[in-house]
Enzyme design. Structure first.
Site, PDB file in Angstrom:
ATOM      1  N   ARG A 163       0.837  -1.359  -0.141  1.00  0.00           N
ATOM      2  CA  ARG A 163      -0.006   0.040   0.013  1.00  0.00           C
ATOM      3  C   ARG A 163       1.039   1.233  -0.176  1.00  0.00           C
ATOM      4  O   ARG A 163       2.058   1.366   0.731  1.00  0.00           O
ATOM      5  CB  ARG A 163      -0.860   0.087   1.360  1.00  0.00           C
ATOM      6  N   GLU A 195      -4.005   7.031  -4.186  1.00  0.00           N
ATOM      7  CA  GLU A 195      -4.385   6.586  -5.670  1.00  0.00           C
ATOM      8  C   GLU A 195      -5.787   7.203  -6.079  1.00  0.00           C
ATOM      9  O   GLU A 195      -6.783   7.340  -5.217  1.00  0.00           O
ATOM     10  CB  GLU A 195      -4.559   5.180  -5.614  1.00  0.00           C
ATOM     11  N   HIS A 228      -1.389   0.345  -9.756  1.00  0.00           N
ATOM     12  CA  HIS A 228      -1.751  -0.734  -8.714  1.00  0.00           C
ATOM     13  C   HIS A 228      -2.536  -2.069  -9.614  1.00  0.00           C
ATOM     14  O   HIS A 228      -3.615  -2.205  -9.693  1.00  0.00           O
ATOM     15  CB  HIS A 228      -2.825  -0.023  -8.049  1.00  0.00           C
TER      16      HIS A 228
END
Ligand SMILES: O=C(O)C(=O)CO
Length: 332
Positions: A246, A275, A293
């Site tokens: 993360r 994000e 991602h």
């Protein structure tokens, strides 16, 4: 007798057959809401009042927002389970769920190969410095002018894995296939059969002695910004940082500074603090490989994840328990 209800937050993209079989044991309901405000309104109107379990996707956050205290408190009293379709469950306020007696599951194991593959891709790309020449080639400049400096081989390099869960352990095997020397740090030292002989070291030693640092730990209050200025300052000059966990386990602003100072030679990142925003200092730096991602972004893995998450829903409905409850609630 009417069937219990299952609330679907997000879309089923692959495991349609498995999902369809749920309708034998439950009625599937979906919100009409397209925003958090609308979702809260629908919940307050009682639309979901018979749902006992919610299946949620990572992307459903674009409608409901985070499953934070406010949201948990407007969920119907009937709701006892949230089956999250993902390994990382930092979008969910576990404390608020526990207080309300809501049990949460995630999807471990199914994500391991695909995510560790991306870590390995970024490790190799960052070590070899492929980013600049890939860009130069597309711009019609072959390797670039001047050509990029020579890259480095993985063989013999020390990889430090921070977080030795399923993904970290999978990466260990892959890194060993490239003849890397693996050491790790984890909240708890693993028994030999799980660590596979990897050397356990304290965090400080991991930071001081790794040529490549791979972040494979979950994001929570304890791990937010676990890598920041103080940590970068003790790293081996020229270290490579790879993050598929993360974004917020790393202080991105501090990473930009460490890259600019040359403490970090290059980085490979699949995840970001905010994000889909990416820190402009990372976008501008040719020594940073960036992916949007895509850790589990394969047909096979996405399918496995949905099937696993549906198993959690099925167990919740049929047996009143979850197949893979999150670690923090194991005793609940
Ligand atoms: O499973 C997760 O947590 C993901 O981030 C998917 O890429």
């Amino acid at each position: 007798m009417s069937k219990v209800q299952v609330l679907l937050l997000g879309e089923i993209e692959h495991a349609h057959k498995e999902w369809a079989t749920l309708s034998e044991i439950a009625e599937i309901i979906e919100p009409k809401a397209r925003s958090r405000e609308e979702f809260i309104k629908e919940a307050k109107e009682g639309t979901f009042d018979s749902a006992i379990v919610a299946f949620r996707t990572f992307n459903s956050v674009t409608i409901t927002g985070l499953i934070d205290e406010e949201l948990v408190n407007i969920l119907p009293k009937s709701l006892k389970f949230i089956a999250h379709n993902g390994a990382g469950y930092d979008q969910i306020d576990l404390h608020a769920c526990t207080e309300r007696g809501i049990r949460v599951s995630n999807v471990p194991t199914a994500v391991d190969d695909a995510t560790a593959d991306v870590s390995m891709f970024l490790i190799l790309g960052a070590l070899r410095g492929f980013n600049t020449s890939m860009f130069a080639l597309r711009k019609g400049h072959w390797k670039g002018s001047p050509p990029p400096p020579l890259g480095h081989d993985p063989q013999g390099k020390v990889i430090g894995i921070l977080g030795m869960g399923g993904i970290g352990r999978n990466l260990k095997k892959k890194a060993e296939a490239f003849d890397m020397e693996v050491q790790y740090h984890n909240r708890t030292k693993l028994p030999e059969e799980l660590s596979g002989g990897a050397k356990y070291v304290p965090l400080e030693e991991l930071l001081k002695t790794s040529d490549v640092l791979s972040l494979n730990l979950p994001l929570n209050k304890q791990t937010r910004h676990i890598i920041s200025t103080k940590e970068f300052e003790i790293m081996k000059p020229g270290v490579i940082i790879v993050n598929t966990a993360r974004g917020a386990v790393v202080d991105e602003a501090a990473l930009v500074v460490a890259l600019d100072k040359g403490i970090v030679a290059s980085a490979g990142l699949d995840v970001f603090e905010e994000e889909p925003k990416v820190h402009p200092g990372l976008v501008a730096n040719p020594h940073v490989m960036l992916l949007p991602h895509m850790g589990t972004w394969t047909v096979e893995t996405q399918t496995k994840m949905e099937v696993w998450c549906i198993d959690n829903v099925r167990m919740a409905v049929e047996q009143g328990k979850l197949k893979s409850p999150v670690g923090e609630q194991k005793g609940m």
